[in-house]
Design a protein around this motif. Structure first.
Motif, PDB file in Angstrom:
ATOM      1  N   SER A  86      -9.080   0.063   0.000  1.00 34.68           N
ATOM      2  CA  SER A  86      -7.979   0.333  -0.928  1.00 34.68           C
ATOM      3  C   SER A  86      -8.516   0.980  -2.196  1.00 34.68           C
ATOM      4  O   SER A  86      -9.678   0.807  -2.580  1.00 34.68           O
ATOM      5  N   GLU A 104      -3.030  -1.703  -7.052  1.00 34.41           N
ATOM      6  CA  GLU A 104      -3.738  -1.356  -5.814  1.00 34.41           C
ATOM      7  C   GLU A 104      -2.930  -0.315  -5.055  1.00 34.41           C
ATOM      8  O   GLU A 104      -1.705  -0.428  -4.919  1.00 34.41           O
ATOM      9  N   LYS A 106      -2.992   1.376  -1.383  1.00 33.50           N
ATOM     10  CA  LYS A 106      -3.629   1.279  -0.066  1.00 33.50           C
ATOM     11  C   LYS A 106      -3.793   2.629   0.601  1.00 33.50           C
ATOM     12  O   LYS A 106      -4.600   2.798   1.513  1.00 33.50           O
TER      13      LYS A 106
END
Length: 829
Positions: A86, A104, A106
């Motif tokens: 990620s 985050e 991905k």
């Protein structure tokens, strides 16, 4: 460079001058989001270049793989890949040294850019996301189209209103030629369109006949697979101008023969002039007029790939960076553009018409003669509506000036509305009147009592609000005038307007909110001649906010310069109420101005008993000059001054006169009483009252002599009558008896003779016998009390007052009859 060119392109700076390697200047490593900062990574360090601070360099150790500086503030976005695969993005406030947020992602990140000051656009291999830089929230906007799979992303942008997005990239065809694909996405409708071509740009540009309207446009260079030529496409993606169809324009986009395999890498809309800058891989600059699609200029400006550009907010041009580290500034030369199109763009079939329209839409210089000729043509034929349209569309003040207004005023129409009305109504249809026009229209409209029209124009922003216009409106409606001064941003006039409408409490609020500073003395000075009451209100309000807000002396001087005695007095009474010693000179001024102009007001101020630090001697003399002799006596110290003032007995209250005599030494007081008697015998009552009040400080013998000298028996009688209860002096009693006798005060004589023994009876008897009296009863009482019956009998007999002898014996004292008869027998009666 040729001074007649329409475009100026210069090297603004070379990043290698900072000791940086050219290897750093490449996509993915160099971040360039605005004209303020450039960022890059170099050997594990973050390098930030502050363009506005003279290209100052800041270095900071940072493990992030990629960094991007905020377009406005010293905030950075840093991204790095975790072991999980990620990507993590963190936003840091470099100035305050704190992390703002983290998120985050991905998806594998191919490209990122700041799309506005609060949002980061993140292009993944699968989708496009928007990251909220305050909260760290990331939102998927749309899936990446299959046509862009594997493409090298060249850019991502969002329209100003946030409803459209464009993602564009390049890739290699089977023949290894470069192909471009774009994904145009409607965020509002969640719909997309795949375009073949290079570089897309959103813009807000007028391409219609209403110069006040901005068309929402999308521009790109189309290059379809299998076709040799490229086409510039410009299309409207928003709502068109009322009555117009959606705008569409296209133009051939051809490369020089030597670079036939070239393609665009940068497209930049110069909205101020309705122009597109398109820069190709091989360094060619193409300049197109958006409304007509006309190619205005083409020139090679660099031999090195330009891979990033940003808007120059000062000029609306752009600043580009190439692989050599050159910062190239590209701008429109406003003074040359129209002339260049008319004189040099001969490849265009209607270059003059294109120049004329551009000058109309964007108020550009260079076509003044064309506008003048067209205006005169319409005006000369009586087509005033068309002439007004030409004037409206002419750049600057070419035709929108006093001369044009005078022309329309000077003619009359055979039918229909007056030409001057046609002129103004035509302008108001699509544009804002300039300062001259606004003033010329508003004056007669207000004179006709149509203030509502002016209010409507102001609300619709159809007038250019100047101080002069605000002043004209203010004469009719102070509050409306105040709103105009707020628009023209004249803080002193705003404050003056608040003052004149007695909104004093809003002054500080306005200044605090606007951050403005005002010379309050200037406001008071300007307000006083027209509205002294409002000026006074402001002065009092300022003083209530603190004595240091304004100079008390300066305010008083302003009021006095305008001969505003009442306002000066009212302000000083408020400002000096604390009776501070250091303000004694102002207390003196307060009394002085009123003693010279309104003595009755000065008297009222004296009665307040508020002030004690003024120049008493000066004010005393002014009181004397103003006829306030009593107040003068309270203040004067010189005996001569006091004596002079005392002569005005008629105008001096008794209490004040008594008080001043008590301040004098006895000799001076006696001399002053003498002066009063000598100046006017009618002063006798006041002299007696003063003498009584100053008894025994002023010796009674001297007072008696004073009255006797002027033979003022009434004064002497009055004086002695008041002091007898306080003395046993036989001389005082005798003088009282003398005065009463001369004034024929029989009752008072009887009273003192019968009620006291503080006199010499023989002396009184002799005086009474020597003084002719019609009514001898006081003598009878005296002689009866003190045993002078024989003397009384002889006196009455000789005075032929036999009747009183009989009355005495029969009614006064029967027991005295023997003595009376014996005395009469002795006299052979």
């Amino acid at each position: 460079m040729d001074d007649s060119l329409p475009i100026r392109y210069t090297q603004a700076y070379n990043l290698t001058d900072l000791g940086l390697s050219k290897d750093l200047f490449k996509p993915g490593n160099l971040g360039f989001e605005s004209e303020k900062y450039i960022s890059m990574k170099e050997a594990g360090e973050l390098v930030i270049i502050d363009i506005g601070a003279g290209f100052a360099v800041t270095r900071k150790t940072m493990k992030a793989e990629h960094i991007l500086v905020h377009p406005v503030n010293l905030i950075i976005a840093a991204r790095a890949k975790a072991a999980s695969g990620s990507n993590f993005i963190q936003i840091f406030d470099m100035k305050n040294e704190k992390k703002i947020c983290q998120c985050e992602v991905k998806d594998e990140i191919d490209f990122w850019t700041w799309i506005n000051p609060t949002t980061l656009g993140v292009v993944g291999t699968e989708a496009v996301h928007h990251l909220d830089a305050k909260s760290g929230t990331i939102t998927k906007i749309f899936d990446r189209a299959s046509q862009l799979t594997g493409s090298h992303i060249m850019g991502y942008a969002v329209s100003k209103n946030g409803t459209w997005a464009i993602l564009h990239g390049i890739g290699a065809a089977e023949d290894k030629s470069i192909i471009g694909n774009m994904q145009l996405y409607s965020i509002e409708k969640s719909q997309q369109q795949i375009l073949e071509g290079f570089c897309g740009a959103f813009s807000e540009v007028c391409v219609c006949d209403n110069p006040e309207f901005k068309n929402s446009l999308f521009s790109f260079v189309e290059k379809k697979k299998g076709q040799p030529n490229s086409t510039l496409r410009i299309m409207e993606i928003g709502t068109p101008n009322e009555g117009d169809a959606k705008f569409k324009q296209s133009a051939s986009f051809s490369y020089p023969a030597e670079v036939s395999n070239d393609f665009p890498v940068v497209i930049h809309a110069v909205e101020k002039y309705g122009i597109l800058f398109i820069i190709t891989k091989f360094g060619y600059l193409f300049v197109y007029a958006m409304a007509s699609g006309a190619l205005l200029y083409r020139q090679k400006i660099t031999a090195t790939l330009i891979f990033r550009s940003v808007k120059n907010t000062k000029t609306d041009g752009c600043i580009c960076v190439n692989r050599d580290g050159q910062l190239l500034a590209i701008n429109v030369d406003e003074q040359n553009l129209i002339a260049y199109i008319m004189n040099k763009c001969t490849h265009l079939t209607d270059n003059v018409g294109i120049a004329f329209k551009m000058a109309q839409r964007y108020a550009l210089p260079g076509a003044e003669n064309l506008f003048m000729a067209q205006f005169n043509k319409f005006f000369g034929t009586g087509d005033y509506k068309s002439a007004a349209r030409v004037a409206r569309e002419a750049p600057g003040d070419t035709l929108r000036n006093n001369d044009t207004i005078s022309k329309f005023k000077s003619v009359t129409a055979a039918s229909g509305p007056p030409p001057i009305l046609i002129y103004f109504s035509t302008l108001l249809e699509t544009t804002t009147l300039n300062a001259v026009e606004s003033l010329e229209l508003v004056k007669p409209v207000l004179a006709q009592g149509k203030k509502n029209l002016v209010e409507d124009w102001i609300k619709k922003k159809k007038l250019t609000i100047t101080d002069e216009l605000a002043e004209v409106i203010k004469q009719v409606d102070p509050k409306l005038g105040l709103s105009c001064y707020l628009i023209s941003d004249n803080p002193e006039q705003v404050v003056q307007g608040l003052v004149e409408t007695q909104q004093y409490d809003k002054v500080q609020t306005y200044l605090a909110k606007s951050g403005k500073k005002v010379d309050f003395l200037s406001v008071i000075r300007n307000t006083t001649p027209r509205n002294p009451e409002a000026a006074l209100g402001l002065a009092k309000w300022l003083y209530s906010q603190g004595p240091n807000m304004v100079s008390t002396e300066a305010v008083a001087s302003i009021f006095m310069e305008n001969n505003r005695i009442q306002e000066t007095t009212a302000f000083l009474l408020e400002a000096l109420k604390d009776n501070r010693p250091e303000e004694g000179h102002l207390q003196t001024k307060l009394f002085e101005i009123n003693l010279r102009t309104a003595p009755q007001v000065a008297e009222a101020i004296f009665q307040m008993q508020k002030f004690t630090h003024y120049d008493r001697e000066k004010i005393g003399k002014l009181c004397e000059g103003a006829g306030l002799y009593g107040r003068a006596l309270e203040h004067l110290n010189s005996v001569d001054d006091i004596k002079r003032a005392l002569l005005n007995v008629h105008a001096i209250p008794k209490e004040q006169m008594i008080a001043v005599f008590k301040r004098l030494e006895p000799d001076d007081a006696l001399q002053s009483l003498d002066d009063l008697m000598r100046s006017n015998r009618q002063n006798v009552q006041r002299v007696a009252e003063v003498a009584i009040a100053n008894h025994p400080r002023i010796d009674s013998a001297n007072i008696i002599k004073l009255f006797e000298h002027y033979q003022c028996w009434d004064g002497l009688f009055f004086y002695l009558g008041h002091i007898l209860p306080e003395t046993e002096d036989e001389d005082c009693y005798f003088k009282y008896i003398q005065a009463a006798t001369r004034l024929n005060k029989i009752a008072e004589l009887e009273k003192v003779i019968k009620g006291t023994n503080h006199y010499d009876p023989v002396k009184v008897r002799d005086f009474l016998m020597e003084t002719p009296m019609q009514d001898p009863r006081p003598l009878i009482y005296l002689c009866d009390i003190h045993g002078f019956v024989p003397e009384l009998t002889r006196y009455l007999y000789k005075a032929k007052k036999n009747r009183f002898i009989e009355i005495y014996v029969l009614k006064f004292n029967n027991a005295a009859a023997p003595k009376v008869l014996g005395t009469l027998l002795d006299m052979d009666c």
